[in-house]
Design an enzyme around this catalytic site. Structure first.
Site, PDB file in Angstrom:
ATOM      1  N   LYS A 179       0.837  -1.194   0.000  1.00 56.51           N
ATOM      2  CA  LYS A 179       0.000   0.000   0.000  1.00 56.51           C
ATOM      3  C   LYS A 179       0.874   1.246   0.000  1.00 56.51           C
ATOM      4  O   LYS A 179       1.946   1.263   0.622  1.00 56.51           O
ATOM      5  CB  LYS A 179      -0.910   0.017   1.239  1.00 56.51           C
ATOM      6  CG  LYS A 179      -1.714   1.310   1.408  1.00 56.51           C
ATOM      7  CD  LYS A 179      -2.455   1.349   2.737  1.00 56.51           C
ATOM      8  CE  LYS A 179      -3.112   2.712   2.943  1.00 56.51           C
ATOM      9  NZ  LYS A 179      -3.832   2.808   4.250  1.00 56.51           N
ATOM     10  N   GLU A 224      -9.067  12.016  12.383  1.00 54.01           N
ATOM     11  CA  GLU A 224      -8.220  10.910  12.840  1.00 54.01           C
ATOM     12  C   GLU A 224      -7.382  11.312  14.050  1.00 54.01           C
ATOM     13  O   GLU A 224      -6.542  12.214  13.970  1.00 54.01           O
ATOM     14  CB  GLU A 224      -7.297  10.436  11.711  1.00 54.01           C
ATOM     15  CG  GLU A 224      -6.560   9.158  12.036  1.00 54.01           C
ATOM     16  CD  GLU A 224      -6.239   8.325  10.800  1.00 54.01           C
ATOM     17  OE1 GLU A 224      -5.645   7.248  10.952  1.00 54.01           O
ATOM     18  OE2 GLU A 224      -6.600   8.749   9.689  1.00 54.01           O
TER      19      GLU A 224
END
Length: 420
Positions: A179, A224
């Site tokens: 990723k 977040e």
């Protein structure tokens, strides 16, 4: 105040915190110059003035900043009648994504107003050894509208960014990495100096579930929470896997269900949770990691989210934990080193403080650190030009067109915050 080497004489810090009646919304207490903000659902901290600061570059920026703060507060005289997390002396911090040319900073404000659990307080500090003056709130000028704002592509156009996403997918499929998170920027320009309180107020009103922040020219509303350390407990919220919302509630529920079943998004999310859990493990005697994520609904997008919790096993500060967590797979990729190499190669972009820790730390080492997402960096002292950032996690199943649409959705909060 400019920063000094760690070996320099430490100022004599004196802090006084007193409880006050409800002064109204925290953002309404701020003067226009260099506001320092960490607010969620009306609670948090708002500060101004600069009693001391520490600027640092390089790979050891987190440990050096933590050492400076510990040296500054170790011999501090603190009169605190409130005794809540965030009272006493508090430093606001903003750090860079990597160890490039941009500095990271810790700023100790002269004045902080706080609100938590139905209580309000004011903290004032002095670094000359004298007891600071009795806290009082200044009268503030009305917030100024920014005027017409123009937007333009940054280092790459949308089409060019889509092509580098396709390149990254090909290399992931070839086995180079699992990723990578790729970012793009948008340039905003205003005809006159921007009053930062304008976008901060709009972000706080529209995204109350996010942490609205402003530290040293970086401002935004992040969903977040990288790490919170509070009285022996450690928590972290991991987001990875995103879908854009529509204006149809029924359709959005169907989209949320599809997000929760998406193998591509679940894979991306698993990478992010695993990286955070592995980084927190050395600081915790026990941890709770939910088996499945939940869907976090925000006005513009929905995310797969997981809340991790643990019990601290040592004295490491919230800032050191944030440094150990950065960069997580949610903002960098997996494996970390390979992902960072690809980011530098493909993005053609200096991220500065985007996608890096931003937050605060108190004299006990407790604090809250988010990831600087849905944010902008004010480029100059004139405050007429800003760089807006958005990033997307790219894995084997990523579609460049869909990722570009996701990046557009992630730019919406800051674009709307700057509009009139």
């Amino acid at each position: 105040m400019t920063s000094a080497p760690l070996t320099a004489q430490v100022p004599a810090l004196v802090a006084r915190t007193v409880e006050i009646p409800d002064p109204g919304p925290l953002l309404s207490t701020l003067p226009s110059e260099a506001p320092l903000v960490w607010v969620r659902r009306g609670e948090g901290l708002a500060g101004w003035g600069e009693a001391a600061r520490f600027d640092v570059k390089g790979s050891a920026r987190f440990t050096e900043a933590d050492k400076w703060w510990r040296n500054l507060t170790r011999t501090a005289v603190i009169r605190d009648e409130v005794q809540l997390p965030g009272t006493g002396p508090v430093a606001f911090g903003s750090f860079t994504f990597d160890d490039g040319p941009t500095s990271s900073s810790l700023v100790l404000p002269e004045t902080v107003v706080g609100h938590r659990e139905g209580r309000w307080w004011v903290t004032t500090v002095s670094v000359n050894g004298d007891l600071p003056p009795w806290p009082s709130l200044p009268s503030v000028a009305p917030i100024k509208r920014p005027g017409p704002v123009t937007f333009a592509d940054g280092s790459r156009s949308g089409a060019e960014w889509g092509r580098i996403v396709a390149d990254a997918v090909s290399r992931i499929n070839a086995g180079e990495l699992e990723k990578v998170v790729l970012a793009r920027e948008l340039i905003a320009e205003t005809p006159r100096q921007l009053d930062l309180r304008w976008p901060l107020r709009r972000l706080s009103d529209r995204y109350p579930r996010c942490w609205t922040f402003s530290v040293d020219g970086v401002l935004g509303a992040t969903p977040e929470l990288l790490v919170r350390r509070e009285r022996g407990l450690v928590t972290s919220r991991v987001l990875a896997g995103t879908i854009r919302r529509t204006r149809d509630d029924v359709h959005d529920l169907a989209l949320a269900a599809s997000l929760a079943r998406s193998s591509k998004d679940l894979e991306e999310h698993e990478f992010a949770v695993r990286s955070v859990a592995d980084a927190l493990a050395p600081f915790c005697s026990s941890m709770n990691i939910p088996e499945t994520p939940f869907v976090l609904h925000l006005p513009n997008v929905m995310h797969l989210a997981t809340d991790l919790a643990g019990v601290t096993s040592g004295q490491a500060s919230s800032l050191l934990m944030a440094g150990a967590l950065h960069p997580s797979a949610a903002v960098g990729g997996t494996p970390t080193k390979k992902a960072q190499e690809m980011i530098r190669e493909l993005e053609a972009l200096d991220r500065g403080r985007y996608a890096a820790p931003v937050g605060w730390i108190d004299s006990s080492g407790d604090g809250e650190w988010g990831i600087a997402l849905r944010c902008a960096q004010v480029d100059s002292s004139e405050r007429t030009r800003l760089r807006l950032f958005a990033g997307c996690g790219i894995v084997a199943g990523s579609d460049p067109t869909a990722e570009l649409a996701e990046s557009v959705a992630k730019l919406v909060p800051m674009r709307d915050a700057l509009s009139t």
